[in-house]
Design a protein around this motif. Structure first.
Motif, PDB file in Angstrom:
ATOM      1  N   ILE A 192      31.852 109.357 -76.192  1.00  0.00           N
ATOM      2  CA  ILE A 192      31.701 110.870 -75.973  1.00  0.00           C
ATOM      3  C   ILE A 192      33.025 111.482 -75.262  1.00  0.00           C
ATOM      4  O   ILE A 192      33.626 110.720 -74.702  1.00  0.00           O
ATOM      5  N   ASP A 197      29.069 116.508 -75.896  1.00  0.00           N
ATOM      6  CA  ASP A 197      28.785 115.602 -76.927  1.00  0.00           C
ATOM      7  C   ASP A 197      27.357 114.990 -76.420  1.00  0.00           C
ATOM      8  O   ASP A 197      26.494 114.489 -77.499  1.00  0.00           O
ATOM      9  N   LYS A 200      24.858 117.113 -77.875  1.00  0.00           N
ATOM     10  CA  LYS A 200      24.963 116.899 -79.200  1.00  0.00           C
ATOM     11  C   LYS A 200      24.178 115.739 -79.913  1.00  0.00           C
ATOM     12  O   LYS A 200      23.066 116.039 -80.976  1.00  0.00           O
TER      13      LYS A 200
END
Length: 272
Positions: A192, A197, A200
Motif C-alpha cells: 500500500i 489503498d 480500496k
C-alpha cells in the motif's frame, strides 16, 4: 543502519540473560526480540529501515544478533500460499508455490501448520540468506511472518460475526483476511501507499465475497499516527469499523516505554 536502530529494554536488562531470539524480517524493517528463560521479552532492537544486503553486516555488529542462541526467523514476504492440511505433502512446497513464477533452485522451503493442522502456510527463503543465518546461528527455525496474525485470528474466530474482514498494517503492506461464518475465506498480502489503498482493497474484497456493506465488520490492527487512520475515518466508509489492539501472549518486565507506539502486531502476539 545504526541511526535507524530503536532500542527497547527492561530496566534491568543484561544481555547474558538472553536465552533465545525471535527475528521478524519485514519488507523494509527488522525487529529482534531477546527472550529470557521464562520467554519474557527483555530487549528489542528495531531497525526502522532494513534491506537484505545489510543482513551480513548486522549479524556481526548488532549485540543481540551476535549471540548464538536458539533463533526463530519470521519472514514477512509476499510469496506464500495456504494449503489445506488434508492435501499437504511434505517435500512438495516448491510445487505449491510454483504459481508465483520461476523459483531459484537454491531456495529453502518451509511450512507451518495452523488451525490444528487444518492449514499449512508455505513459503521460502533464498539460499544466500539462509547460509548467512546458518553461519551465525546453530539452532534455527523458520516461519512465514503471517503465522502470528493468522494464528491470532484462528484463536479469536468464535468471537467473529458472519462476515468479517481483518486488516493488519506493517511497513507499507497489509495482511488482509476475511472470515465467512467463522471460516477463513481469504488471506493475502498487499503493498500500500497510503490509507486510501486500505479502503480500496477492503472494498474490492467486500464485492468479491458478496458481503453486505451494512453488516460486514472491518477490524484494523497495527495503525499508528503515521498511518493517519482513525475510528472516524473508518466509520465514514464502513458501518461497522473498529481499531483493534490484539490480546497479548507476550510478557515484558518493567521498561519498554513507547514500544507499542511502533504498531508492531508481534509486540502483543507471536506465533510459537
Amino acid at each position: 543502519m545504526e541511526n535507524n536502530l530503536k532500542v527497547f529494554k527492561s530496566d534491568k536488562f543484561d544481555v547474558e540473560d538472553t536465552t533465545s531470539l525471535s527475528l521478524f524480517l519485514y519488507p523494509n524493517s527488522l525487529a529482534v526480540f531477546a527472550k529470557d528463560n521464562n520467554q519474557a521479552n527483555i530487549g528489542i532492537h528495531f531497525y526502522t529501515t532494513f534491506s537484505w544486503d545489510k543482513l551480513d553486516g548486522l549479524l556481526v555488529t548488532d549485540p543481540l544478533l551476535k549471540l548464538d542462541l536458539p533463533t526463530k526467523i519470521y519472514l514477512h514476504q509476499p510469496d506464500f500460499c495456504l494449503v489445506p492440511g488434508v492435501l499437504f505433502q511434505p517435500g512438495k512446497e516448491e510445487t505449491y508455490l510454483s504459481f508465483i513464477g520461476d523459483l531459484k533452485k537454491d531456495n529453502f522451503y518451509f511450512s507451518t501448520p495452523l488451525d490444528s493442522n487444518n492449514i499449512q502456510l508455505v513459503s521460502y527463503l533464498n539460499g544466500k540468506a539462509k547460509k548467512s543465518l546458518e553461519a551465525r546461528f546453530s539452532d534455527l527455525s523458520f516461519y512465514h511472518g503471517g503465522t502470528s496474525f493468522l494464528s491470532y485470528l484462528f484463536k479469536e474466530r468464535f468471537n467473529l460475526i458472519g462476515q468479517e474482514i481483518l486488516v493488519c498494517v506493517f511497513d507499507q503492506y497489509i495482511y488482509l483476511a476475511a472470515f465467512t461464518d467463522q471460516e477463513l475465506s481469504v488471506f493475502n498480502i498487499f503493498e500500500i501507499q497510503d490509507k486510501a489503498d486500505i479502503l480500496k482493497y477492503v472494498s474490492i474484497l467486500i464485492a468479491q465475497l458478496n458481503f453486505d456493506k451494512n453488516y460486514v465488520r472491518i477490524s484494523l490492527f497495527g495503525a499508528t499516527e503515521q498511518n493517519g487512520i482513525s475510528e472516524d475515518w473508518g466509520k465514514s466508509y464502513f458501518h461497522h469499523f473498529r481499531m483493534m489492539t490484539p490480546h497479548s501472549n507476550q510478557n515484558y518486565p518493567h521498561g519498554f516505554k513507547h514500544l507499542k507506539s511502533r504498531g508492531l502486531f508481534e509486540t502483543y502476539w507471536q506465533f510459537d
